[in-house]
Design an enzyme around this catalytic site. Sequence first.
Site, short mmCIF file in Angstrom:
data_model
loop_
_atom_site.label_atom_id
_atom_site.label_comp_id
_atom_site.label_asym_id
_atom_site.label_seq_id
_atom_site.Cartn_x
_atom_site.Cartn_y
_atom_site.Cartn_z
N VAL A 6 5.39 -0.70 2.65
CA VAL A 6 6.12 -0.16 1.82
C VAL A 6 7.19 0.83 2.18
O VAL A 6 8.29 1.04 1.61
CB VAL A 6 5.18 0.78 1.19
CG1 VAL A 6 5.00 1.97 1.54
CG2 VAL A 6 5.73 1.03 -0.63
N ASP A 7 7.27 1.22 3.48
CA ASP A 7 8.60 1.91 3.91
C ASP A 7 9.72 1.00 4.33
O ASP A 7 10.12 0.95 5.66
CB ASP A 7 8.10 2.90 5.35
CG ASP A 7 7.58 1.98 6.53
OD1 ASP A 7 6.96 0.98 6.07
OD2 ASP A 7 7.59 2.53 7.39
N HIS B 114 8.38 -10.02 15.33
CA HIS B 114 8.49 -8.51 15.44
C HIS B 114 9.96 -8.32 16.08
O HIS B 114 10.33 -8.90 16.99
CB HIS B 114 7.55 -7.87 16.53
CG HIS B 114 7.21 -6.42 16.43
ND1 HIS B 114 8.49 -5.55 17.02
CD2 HIS B 114 6.60 -5.39 16.33
CE1 HIS B 114 8.33 -4.14 16.93
NE2 HIS B 114 7.01 -4.21 16.46
N THR C 293 3.22 -6.24 23.29
CA THR C 293 2.20 -5.03 23.48
C THR C 293 0.87 -5.60 22.49
O THR C 293 0.14 -4.71 21.64
CB THR C 293 2.85 -3.90 22.77
OG1 THR C 293 3.28 -4.27 21.35
CG2 THR C 293 3.75 -3.30 23.32
N TYR D 122 3.11 8.08 1.00
CA TYR D 122 3.96 6.95 0.86
C TYR D 122 4.35 6.54 -0.42
O TYR D 122 4.93 5.33 -0.46
CB TYR D 122 3.29 5.81 1.76
CG TYR D 122 3.42 5.90 3.52
CD1 TYR D 122 2.83 6.96 4.07
CD2 TYR D 122 4.05 4.71 4.00
CE1 TYR D 122 3.25 6.86 5.59
CE2 TYR D 122 3.85 4.78 5.42
CZ TYR D 122 3.77 6.20 6.08
OH TYR D 122 3.68 6.13 7.37
N GLU E 231 -2.26 -4.61 13.38
CA GLU E 231 -1.04 -5.72 14.31
C GLU E 231 -1.86 -6.23 15.25
O GLU E 231 -1.60 -7.60 15.53
CB GLU E 231 0.07 -4.93 14.49
CG GLU E 231 1.06 -5.53 15.04
CD GLU E 231 2.38 -5.04 15.24
OE1 GLU E 231 3.18 -4.60 14.19
OE2 GLU E 231 2.83 -4.50 16.46
N ASP F 277 15.17 -3.55 12.01
CA ASP F 277 15.31 -1.92 11.89
C ASP F 277 16.75 -1.72 12.46
O ASP F 277 16.64 -1.44 13.71
CB ASP F 277 14.22 -1.39 12.82
CG ASP F 277 14.30 0.25 12.59
OD1 ASP F 277 15.26 0.71 12.40
OD2 ASP F 277 13.18 0.78 12.73
N PHE G 149 0.73 -1.16 -0.07
CA PHE G 149 0.10 -0.12 0.15
C PHE G 149 0.80 1.21 -0.08
O PHE G 149 1.73 1.47 0.93
CB PHE G 149 -0.66 0.03 1.20
CG PHE G 149 -2.00 -1.08 1.08
CD1 PHE G 149 -1.76 -2.40 1.38
CD2 PHE G 149 -3.30 -0.50 1.02
CE1 PHE G 149 -2.83 -3.33 1.06
CE2 PHE G 149 -4.35 -1.61 0.60
CZ PHE G 149 -3.94 -2.82 0.93
N ALA G 150 0.64 1.97 -1.07
CA ALA G 150 1.33 3.40 -1.02
C ALA G 150 0.10 4.41 -1.11
O ALA G 150 -0.08 4.98 -2.25
CB ALA G 150 2.19 3.24 -2.20
N1 UDP Z 1 0.58 3.61 4.87
C1 UDP Z 1 0.20 4.39 3.57
N2 UDP Z 1 0.19 5.78 3.72
C2 UDP Z 1 0.02 6.65 4.97
C3 UDP Z 1 0.32 5.49 6.10
C4 UDP Z 1 0.29 4.05 5.96
O1 UDP Z 1 0.21 3.99 2.60
O2 UDP Z 1 -0.27 7.60 4.90
C5 UDP Z 1 0.72 2.14 4.54
C6 UDP Z 1 2.25 2.02 4.17
O3 UDP Z 1 2.10 0.72 3.28
C7 UDP Z 1 2.89 1.58 5.38
C8 UDP Z 1 1.84 0.73 6.23
O4 UDP Z 1 0.67 1.64 5.68
O5 UDP Z 1 3.98 0.96 5.26
C9 UDP Z 1 1.97 1.01 7.58
O6 UDP Z 1 2.07 2.09 8.20
P1 UDP Z 1 3.54 2.74 8.84
O7 UDP Z 1 4.68 1.88 8.00
O8 UDP Z 1 3.62 4.23 8.80
O9 UDP Z 1 3.72 1.88 10.19
P2 UDP Z 1 4.94 1.66 11.01
O10 UDP Z 1 5.93 0.57 10.24
O11 UDP Z 1 5.75 2.98 11.22
O12 UDP Z 1 4.54 1.14 12.21
C1 GAL Z 2 6.96 -0.31 17.04
C2 GAL Z 2 6.60 -0.34 15.55
C3 GAL Z 2 4.87 -0.28 15.68
C4 GAL Z 2 4.33 -1.58 16.63
C5 GAL Z 2 4.88 -1.40 17.87
C6 GAL Z 2 4.33 -2.72 18.62
O1 GAL Z 2 8.16 -0.57 17.30
O2 GAL Z 2 6.90 0.79 15.16
O3 GAL Z 2 4.47 -0.29 14.51
O4 GAL Z 2 4.70 -2.60 16.02
O5 GAL Z 2 6.26 -1.46 17.82
O6 GAL Z 2 4.62 -2.45 20.03
MN MN Z 3 6.13 0.67 8.24
#
Ligand code: UDP
Ligand code: GAL
Ligand code: MN
Length: 354
Positions: free
Chosen positions: A212-213, A233, A245, A126, A303, A326, A121-122
């Site tokens: 996607v990030d 995770h 969590t 994103y 999640e 990460d 998803f983008a």
């Molecule tokens: N995403 C998107 N646009 C947004 C927010 C989220 O496309 O404005 C999608 C994208 O694929 C992203 C995923 O949702 O990778 C999960 O969000 P994010 O990566 O920000 O979560 P994190 O990895 O920081 O927990």
């Molecule tokens: C963070 C992550 C979140 C979520 C959380 C769960 O590191 O950025 O997306 O997975 O952990 O505790």
């Molecule tokens: Mn992400």
Amino acid sequence: MAELLRVQAEKSKCRSLRPLAFLLTVLVLVFLSAGVLSPRIPVLGTRPGGAGEAATKPAGQQVVKLPRMVYPQPRVLTPSRKDVLVLTPWLAPIIWEGTFNIDILNEQFRLQNVTVGLTIFAIKKYVVFLKLFLETAEEHFMVGHRVIYYVFTDRPGDVPRVPLRKGRRLVVLQVPAAARWQDVSMRRMEMISDFCARRFLREVAFLVCTDVDMRFRDHMGVEILSPLFATLHPGFYGATRQTFTYERRPQSQAYIPKDQGDFYYLGGLFGGSVSEVHRLTTACHQAMTTDRANGIEAVWHDESHLNRYLLDHKPTKVLSPEYLWDEQLLGWPAVMKKLRYVAVPKNHQEIRNR
Ligand code: UDP
Ligand code: GAL
Ligand code: MN
């Protein structure tokens, strides 16, 4: 009755030469095709695949006849890894470097003529992550196998044109954006579920669903595929279940009490056969709809619901944190022999706002 038999006997006399002609035609066709078709296809009884055509049965299940291969013998008294758990208590493999032979797995999967779908998803800003994601996926993701990238976006014009290897293509699926980033993240379950029924079931055998990030930096191949897989995770692989969590409020459909839970799985990399992914995404979407009607949102959104689902429906494979890491946050511990797929640093505030 006798009359009927007589009429049929006469008819068959007239046709008596036809079977011979038919047989000759078949023989000629078989002879001609023998040199053209790959010998693998009749052996497996699968269809030859054009672009996007997929074996409908998930691979990894069927027994296939492998060609002669030379590789190191698996030794019963020599464990592949002594430092990590490689099998869950329900006997699902946990995938770590050193536990599999990719040549055997590639051969098994190639023989089954499998197409793998990758959903990403983008939405909104994103789209900026797509270029690096796709370029690195071309280097490391399912190399040598057929792949369809399904890019869900509200900005189809911003999808970059990245050169793809043979047997790989990209499909843009235009979908609406949600205002809140939490909703963007959660609605992925609903959209994947919808598209399973609309096209994935027909087009691919497996789905890999991911954030996607991210960028690929080492091999991620068919060793991850299984009817239902999820990823540990990276922040919780050494933690006890009390500290996971999970959603802890009993009012939420995602609730998991402190004395339950196997692992803490990521929302950002899961998958399986299309039918299992369909089940999972439909169930998570329904649970989130119920939560919304009850005025509650789970702590980690999709999640949290994924974790609840996987407690009740045990995954058939578990990916180690090599498969989503990460480095900025966690460095590179020795237990990770490879970092295959890593987060691209981002400014949450900046990127999540329009
Ligand atoms: N995403 C998107 N646009 C947004 C927010 C989220 O496309 O404005 C999608 C994208 O694929 C992203 C995923 O949702 O990778 C999960 O969000 P994010 O990566 O920000 O979560 P994190 O990895 O920081 O927990
Ligand atoms: C963070 C992550 C979140 C979520 C959380 C769960 O590191 O950025 O997306 O997975 O952990 O505790
Ligand atoms: Mn992400």
